[in-house]
Design a protein around this motif. Structure first.
Motif, PDB file in Angstrom:
ATOM      1  N   VAL A 121       0.622  -1.743   0.274  1.00  0.00           N
ATOM      2  CA  VAL A 121      -0.021   0.008   0.029  1.00  0.00           C
ATOM      3  C   VAL A 121       0.578   1.305   0.426  1.00  0.00           C
ATOM      4  CG1 VAL A 121      -1.902   1.381   1.604  1.00  0.00           C
ATOM      5  CG2 VAL A 121      -1.437  -0.948   1.099  1.00  0.00           C
ATOM      6  N   ALA A 122       1.808   1.132   0.606  1.00  0.00           N
ATOM      7  CA  ALA A 122       2.597   2.478   1.020  1.00  0.00           C
ATOM      8  C   ALA A 122       3.522   2.663  -0.781  1.00  0.00           C
ATOM      9  CB  ALA A 122       3.951   2.352   2.161  1.00  0.00           C
ATOM     10  N   ARG A 123       4.267   1.291  -0.988  1.00  0.00           N
ATOM     11  CA  ARG A 123       4.729   1.763  -2.462  1.00  0.00           C
ATOM     12  C   ARG A 123       3.426   2.196  -3.826  1.00  0.00           C
ATOM     13  NH1 ARG A 123       7.076  -3.362  -1.091  1.00  0.00           N
ATOM     14  NH2 ARG A 123       5.033  -4.658  -2.283  1.00  0.00           N
ATOM     15  N   ALA A 124       1.941   1.920  -3.367  1.00  0.00           N
ATOM     16  CA  ALA A 124       0.980   2.393  -4.195  1.00  0.00           C
ATOM     17  C   ALA A 124       0.866   4.072  -3.954  1.00  0.00           C
ATOM     18  CB  ALA A 124       0.425   1.668  -4.598  1.00  0.00           C
ATOM     19  N   ALA A 125       0.972   4.060  -2.752  1.00  0.00           N
ATOM     20  CA  ALA A 125       0.358   5.778  -2.747  1.00  0.00           C
ATOM     21  C   ALA A 125       1.657   6.917  -2.304  1.00  0.00           C
ATOM     22  CB  ALA A 125       0.393   5.531  -0.603  1.00  0.00           C
TER      23      ALA A 125
END
Length: 431
Positions: A121-125
């Motif tokens: 999720v953090a990589r996508a954000a």
């Protein structure tokens, strides 16, 4: 380079064109674009416990349905022959310029949806510059999530524990990872009557899932280590009990210190940590006056999440909050409650621009975001849809869901005759 890397964006046309060009070669989007199809696809791949936890709601799920249905009562009225060749989704929140009025809502136990959980999720954000609200009930410690986010914005969502030392430790850690604000969830000081979870007898925290913030916290670990040994007789073991114990041990070995899996298996700490968490998770004796105590713990802006009544909005202002989130926890707490969108206008009127008003619960599309902004929200938190994307395709799935929503928001603005977020107002709607 991010699709939102320039202030003047054509993300709608770009994403739409990319999908259609790929379609010429027989390729389909990473995850379904249509919201109902996205949900249905995620249900097929998620385990029954994970689906119940993420998609389920309180009671008969009337509030879950009301949140979604409320958007249909507000119709967009497009205007014609307006120059919208150059559009911008850019906005400002809490002094930070954001590429769009969108944040990822805090959702716990992401390991139930995908093994990479917050990492994905953090990589996508980060790839889109969209702020992530890190959950207290994370599957990954906040420090790990922050490292993955890099310089991308983050906020920390706080469940106010009954142990004040744990609260202080969480807040200090949130400051240390560069959080832009503390978001205090008000509406979950006890768990709602979540019928799907109850029918399965499944609470992930009781198995050590979703408590990485606690297991990685030195204050909480000291509290668990000091817990007296249980004197209750041990029930006869079952297959389910063994699986639960192994889950506790695995999570404790990963986040609870330096013990290996084998050492944790022999230790009473995994079970003690779970039992300590269940005791200190939340408290129901807090009042508005307690926010002053939180203010002494941090200089970060404090937002409160779960406001539905304009009187509570007024009390929030009186007690010095820096913003609030109109939310009913996605319908997971009180059945037959008012839809968040129906609560939004009165709260916005009460706040009267003095602090930011954010919104969540029921958002499924870019058009939904436009409606919430037209009713006065300064920004929108997206919840379940990106979890469905995570379950289907990890990081790529989360990113695709966000891009689809932002593309539709951009196209909706252009087709309705609006070229900037600031220009979205009540006159966009028919009522």
């Amino acid at each position: 380079m991010s699709s939102l890397s320039t202030p003047r964006t054509s993300i709608g046309r770009d994403i739409q064109g990319r999908i259609y060009r790929a379609g010429v070669f027989g390729h389909r989007p990473v995850v379904p674009v249509e919201p109902a199809a996205l949900e249905a696809a995620a249900r097929r791949v998620m385990g029954k416990e994970a689906w119940a936890y993420v998609a389920g709601g309180a009671g008969q799920h009337r509030t879950v349905a009301a949140n979604v249905d409320a958007f249909a009562r507000h119709r967009i009225v497009p205007r014609m022959l307006v120059d919208v060749a150059s559009r911008s989704l850019e906005t400002t929140l809490l002094g930070r310029t954001l590429p769009a009025p969108l944040l990822l809502a805090p959702i716990g136990v992401l390991e139930m949806a995908h093994a990479e959980a917050e990492y994905a999720v953090a990589r996508a954000a980060r790839s889109l510059g969209i702020p992530m609200v890190i959950s207290t009930q994370g599957s990954v410690p906040m420090e790990e999530t922050a490292r993955t986010l890099g310089d991308s914005p983050r906020l920390f969502q706080l469940y106010w524990s009954s142990d004040e030392a744990v609260v202080r430790s969480f807040v200090e850690r949130a400051e240390a990872i560069g959080s832009d604000a503390i978001v205090v969830t008000l509406d979950t000081h006890m768990l709602g009557w979540r019928t799907q979870d109850l029918d399965l007898g499944y609470l992930p925290f009781a198995r050590g899932e979703g408590i990485a913030q606690y297991l990685s916290d030195p204050t909480f670990r000291a509290l668990a280590a000091a817990r007296p040994a249980s004197t209750e007789p041990t029930p006869r073991p079952t297959v389910a009990a063994v699986r639960s114990l192994l889950s506790m041990v695995r999570h404790h070995a990963r986040w609870g210190g330096s013990a290996s899996f084998r050492e944790s298996l022999r230790s009473p700490l995994p079970r003690a940590s779970v039992e300590t968490f269940l005791e200190v998770f939340s408290r129901s004796d807090l009042t508005w006056a307690d926010l002053a105590r939180l203010r002494t713990m941090t200089s970060l802006p404090i937002l409160v999440k779960g406001v539905q009544h304009p009187a509570d909005a007024r009390l929030a202002l009186e007690h010095g909050v820096d913003g609030l989130v109109v939310s009913n926890h996605g319908g997971r707490q009180v059945d037959n409650a008012i839809a968040s969108l129906d609560a939004l206008p009165a709260v916005v009127e009460e706040i009267d621009g003095r602090v930011p008003v954010l919104f969540d619960s029921g958002v499924r599309s870019g058009a939904d975001v436009a409606v919430a902004l037209a009713l006065g929200a300064d920004a929108v938190l997206l919840g379940r849809p990106w979890v469905y994307g995570l379950a289907l395709a990890g990081e790529a799935g989360v990113r695709a869901v966000l891009e689809h929503l932002l593309a539709e928001l951009d196209l909706t603005m252009g087709l309705a005759g609006v070229s900037s977020i600031e220009a979205i107002g009540r006159d966009l709607l028919d009522s």
